[in-house]
Design an enzyme around this catalytic site. Structure first.
Site, PDB file in Angstrom:
ATOM      1  CE  LYS A   1     -31.574 -67.972  74.436  1.00 32.09           C
ATOM      2  NZ  LYS A   1     -32.467 -66.806  74.473  1.00 32.09           N
TER       3      LYS A   1
ATOM      4  CB  CYS B   1     -24.619 -62.152  59.652  1.00 25.60           C
ATOM      5  SG  CYS B   1     -25.810 -63.246  58.904  1.00 25.60           S
TER       6      CYS B   1
ATOM      7  CD  GLU C   1     -24.205 -70.611  59.469  1.00 27.93           C
ATOM      8  OE1 GLU C   1     -23.576 -69.619  59.072  1.00 27.93           O
ATOM      9  OE2 GLU C   1     -24.268 -71.671  58.828  1.00 27.93           O
TER      10      GLU C   1
ATOM     11  CD  GLU D   1     -21.773 -58.769  63.034  1.00 26.53           C
ATOM     12  OE1 GLU D   1     -21.609 -59.288  64.156  1.00 26.53           O
ATOM     13  OE2 GLU D   1     -22.345 -59.344  62.108  1.00 26.53           O
TER      14      GLU D   1
HETATM   15  P1  NAD Z   1     -26.190 -63.054  70.477  1.00 26.58           P
HETATM   16  O1  NAD Z   1     -24.996 -63.911  70.298  1.00 26.58           O
HETATM   17  O2  NAD Z   1     -26.133 -61.980  71.489  1.00 26.58           O
HETATM   18  O3  NAD Z   1     -27.470 -63.921  70.815  1.00 26.58           O
HETATM   19  C1  NAD Z   1     -27.833 -65.043  70.013  1.00 26.58           C
HETATM   20  C2  NAD Z   1     -28.575 -66.028  70.890  1.00 26.58           C
HETATM   21  O4  NAD Z   1     -27.651 -66.577  71.833  1.00 26.58           O
HETATM   22  C3  NAD Z   1     -29.706 -65.414  71.689  1.00 26.58           C
HETATM   23  O5  NAD Z   1     -30.798 -66.313  71.716  1.00 26.58           O
HETATM   24  C4  NAD Z   1     -29.094 -65.259  73.062  1.00 26.58           C
HETATM   25  O6  NAD Z   1     -30.048 -65.252  74.097  1.00 26.58           O
HETATM   26  C5  NAD Z   1     -28.202 -66.493  73.130  1.00 26.58           C
HETATM   27  N1  NAD Z   1     -27.114 -66.393  74.109  1.00 26.58           N
HETATM   28  C6  NAD Z   1     -26.547 -65.289  74.617  1.00 26.58           C
HETATM   29  N2  NAD Z   1     -25.581 -65.617  75.498  1.00 26.58           N
HETATM   30  C7  NAD Z   1     -25.515 -66.960  75.522  1.00 26.58           C
HETATM   31  C8  NAD Z   1     -24.699 -67.903  76.214  1.00 26.58           C
HETATM   32  N3  NAD Z   1     -23.756 -67.517  77.073  1.00 26.58           N
HETATM   33  N4  NAD Z   1     -24.895 -69.209  75.997  1.00 26.58           N
HETATM   34  C9  NAD Z   1     -25.833 -69.623  75.111  1.00 26.58           C
HETATM   35  N5  NAD Z   1     -26.645 -68.780  74.440  1.00 26.58           N
HETATM   36  C10 NAD Z   1     -26.491 -67.456  74.635  1.00 26.58           C
HETATM   37  O7  NAD Z   1     -26.503 -62.482  69.027  1.00 26.58           O
HETATM   38  P2  NAD Z   1     -27.672 -61.496  68.640  1.00 26.58           P
HETATM   39  O8  NAD Z   1     -27.262 -60.157  69.169  1.00 26.58           O
HETATM   40  O9  NAD Z   1     -28.994 -62.056  68.993  1.00 26.58           O
HETATM   41  O10 NAD Z   1     -27.572 -61.532  67.056  1.00 26.58           O
HETATM   42  C11 NAD Z   1     -26.664 -60.787  66.361  1.00 26.58           C
HETATM   43  C12 NAD Z   1     -25.445 -61.617  66.002  1.00 26.58           C
HETATM   44  O11 NAD Z   1     -25.841 -62.761  65.250  1.00 26.58           O
HETATM   45  C13 NAD Z   1     -24.503 -60.855  65.107  1.00 26.58           C
HETATM   46  O12 NAD Z   1     -23.175 -61.076  65.477  1.00 26.58           O
HETATM   47  C14 NAD Z   1     -24.776 -61.443  63.731  1.00 26.58           C
HETATM   48  O13 NAD Z   1     -23.746 -61.315  62.811  1.00 26.58           O
HETATM   49  C15 NAD Z   1     -25.057 -62.859  64.064  1.00 26.58           C
HETATM   50  N6  NAD Z   1     -25.817 -63.464  62.971  1.00 26.58           N
HETATM   51  C16 NAD Z   1     -25.182 -64.375  62.176  1.00 26.58           C
HETATM   52  C17 NAD Z   1     -25.849 -64.967  61.101  1.00 26.58           C
HETATM   53  C18 NAD Z   1     -25.187 -65.974  60.205  1.00 26.58           C
HETATM   54  O14 NAD Z   1     -25.887 -66.641  59.456  1.00 26.58           O
HETATM   55  N7  NAD Z   1     -23.890 -66.144  60.277  1.00 26.58           N
HETATM   56  C19 NAD Z   1     -27.182 -64.630  60.866  1.00 26.58           C
HETATM   57  C20 NAD Z   1     -27.792 -63.690  61.697  1.00 26.58           C
HETATM   58  C21 NAD Z   1     -27.096 -63.138  62.765  1.00 26.58           C
END
Ligand code: NAD
Length: 497
Positions: A178, A286, A252, A385
């Site tokens: 997804k 991140c 992650e 963050e």
């Molecule tokens: P997000 O958590 O809002 O969304 C990530 C994914 O999860 C999306 O596809 C979203 O649709 C899905 N999602 C949202 N709610 C959900 C639920 N209740 N159940 C299952 N899936 C759900 O994150 P984002 O805003 O897309 O990305 C930014 C975040 O990702 C930041 O916190 C960043 O630090 C983190 N990030 C971490 C890494 C790493 O390697 N640790 C890398 C990149 C981004």
């Protein structure tokens, strides 16, 4: 540019949402709709899971030899390489990341990842094969886990998807992915150009809201593992949903990376490093260095050089070769950054650079690179963050104080330490509670080495042989070597010795 209509990829077929509904995908640099994508439903998620389950249980993918899977992954890498400029341009248009970043960093790494895991799976082996009990031989076998649900964020849509696709497929699993709703295009395009290479049902893509599709993927009893890169709050929800069938979870999550600058560091090197690692990908990263701890003896000189270099960052059209910084991915992310700047000012931090939407740019979710000094450890801009271009500079007196403050956040993904005294930089690196620590550098990732967090930044590793291990499960097989009907130890259960 015409608005393109996409479909989802389920069981080897391109399909609309079962509701027939779509959602708009926007170019964050122009705010124009560039594509319409199916608004997937719970039913669509179930169909994709069913397809992945069928493909796994039939053995069509897991029963291929490592050599066969490796050769398919290698072919996929070749197709991606052939189409890499197109994918880079699409990613740049959809995410707002600069074309030079997308073309010269994301795409080469994606291709390298596929090639790395293609080779790595052929090098995977069990760890032990000995006669431990004295009566039989133990063998450790690694097997694929089954159906993997991969949930992807918007900051590196295809790149982070590949961190999951490549090891999961190499290990023999099937997948439902997804993408984030802001940025589904590169992954759908990837499926289009590679669809003929994989058996149907092995790779499925469902687009739509996280709280519907993501929740179904994380809670389904037909999914064996869920891998998320995303926010901590999403990670918590996924852990809860995954408890329904005790599925394996790989998370992650966020970061708030510190950079510790020791008094003997080169001013030129640390300011270059800070500018690059704080503002790359418009700071939607991140591992971005968001807290710089500078020794008081060089603080003022550091800030003055940092500001001079920040003023050279060229903001603008991400498709232009000379642009250094594109927009944020969405109005929401831009507004969130703006709110944090207001919070920083209210908390008493000093704004020394940026802090606004760039003047004269009427369209696009742009925000200036922003630098705060006089930041205190307990301020929200230091603890939370932001995922926008806001860098906090903190002054320290002793190395112990710098290490203690660097560790004093809920996150533990990445950190760096800069200096020339080898003993001291190595000691600081060892004391930092982060999954990844760079010395005199910040942010370099390679396919061969693991990436993953400590503390609330999650658990499980992406990249490297460790990622391959994540997508396999260990089986102990024991072969009796006595050949006896009644083994010597049976008396402990019944009868005599
Ligand atoms: P997000 O958590 O809002 O969304 C990530 C994914 O999860 C999306 O596809 C979203 O649709 C899905 N999602 C949202 N709610 C959900 C639920 N209740 N159940 C299952 N899936 C759900 O994150 P984002 O805003 O897309 O990305 C930014 C975040 O990702 C930041 O916190 C960043 O630090 C983190 N990030 C971490 C890494 C790493 O390697 N640790 C890398 C990149 C981004």
């Amino acid at each position: 540019m015409a608005v393109e209509h996409y479909k989802m990829f389920i069981d080897g077929k391109w399909v609309d949402s079962s509701s027939g509904e779509t959602f708009d995908v926007v170019n964050p640099a122009t705010e124009e709709t560039i594509a319409k994508v199916p608004l997937g439903t719970k039913q669509d998620a179930k169909s994709a899971i069913h397809a992945a389950r069928k493909a796994f249980d039939s053995g069509v993918w897991p029963e291929k030899t490592p050599m066969e899977r490796a050769s398919i992954l290698w072919k996929i890498a070749e197709v991606v390489e052939k189409n890499s400029l197109h994918l880079a341009q699409l990613e740049s248009r959809n995410v707002g990341k600069t074309i030079k970043y997308s073309r010269d960093s994301d795409l080469p790494f994606i291709i390298d990842n596929l090639r790395f895991f293609s080779g790595a799976i052929r090098n995977m082996e069990g760890k032990a094969s000995m006669n431990y009990s004295g009566m039989g031989l133990s063998i450790i076998k690694r097997e694929p886990i089954g159906v993997i649900a991969a949930i992807i964020p918007w900051n590196y849509p295809l790149y982070i998807a590949m961190w999951k696709i490549a090891p999961a497929l190499a290990a023999g699993n099937t997948l439902v992915i997804k993408p984030a709703s802001y940025t589904p295009l590169s992954l759908l395009e990837f499926a289009k150009i590679t669809e003929k290479l994989l058996p149907k049902g092995v790779l499925n893509i469902v687009t739509g809201p996280g709280d519907i599709i993501g929740t179904e993927l994380a809670s389904s009893a037909n999914v064996d593992m869920v891998a998320l890169t995303g926010d901590i709050s999403t990670g918590k929800k996924i852990m809860q949903a995954a408890s329904s069938n005790i599925k394996k979870v790989h998370l992650e999550l966020g970061g708030k990376a510190p950079m510790i600058i020791l008094p003997d560091a080169s001013l030129d090197a640390v300011t270059e490093g800070a500018i690059v690692s704080a503002f790359w990908n418009t700071a939607q990263d991140c591992t971005a260095s968001t807290r710089v701890y500078v020794h008081e003896s060089m603080h003022d000189a550091f800030v003055s050089m940092l500001v001079k270099k920040a003023s050279k960052i060229r903001i603008g059209d991400p498709g232009r070769e000379s642009t250094d910084m594109g927009p944020l991915v969405s109005a929401r992310q831009r507004d969130r950054t703006e709110e944090y700047v207001k919070t920083g000012l209210k908390e008493g931090a000093r704004l020394v650079f940026g802090g606004h939407r760039p003047k004269g740019m009427k369209k696009g979710f742009y925000f200036e690179p922003t630098i705060f000094t006089n930041v205190k450890q307990n301020m929200r801009i230091c603890q939370e963050e932001i995922f926008g271009p806001v860098l906090s500079v903190l002054k320290y007196r002793s190395v112990d104080e710098a290490v203690e403050k660097a560790n004093d956040v809920i996150y533990g993904l990445a950190a760096s330490v800069w200096g020339t005294d080898v003993t001291q930089v190595m000691n600081v690196a060892s004391r930092l509670k982060f999954g990844e620590v760079w010395i005199n550098e910040h942010g370099v990732l390679v396919s061969e080495m693991p990436h993953g967090g400590f503390k609330q930044s999650g658990f499980g590793k992406d990249l490297s042989m460790y990622a391959l291990e994540e997508y396999t499960q260990v089986k102990h097989i024991y072969i009796d070597q006595t050949g006896l009907a009644r083994k010597p130890w049976y008396y402990v259960v019944y009868g005599d010795k």
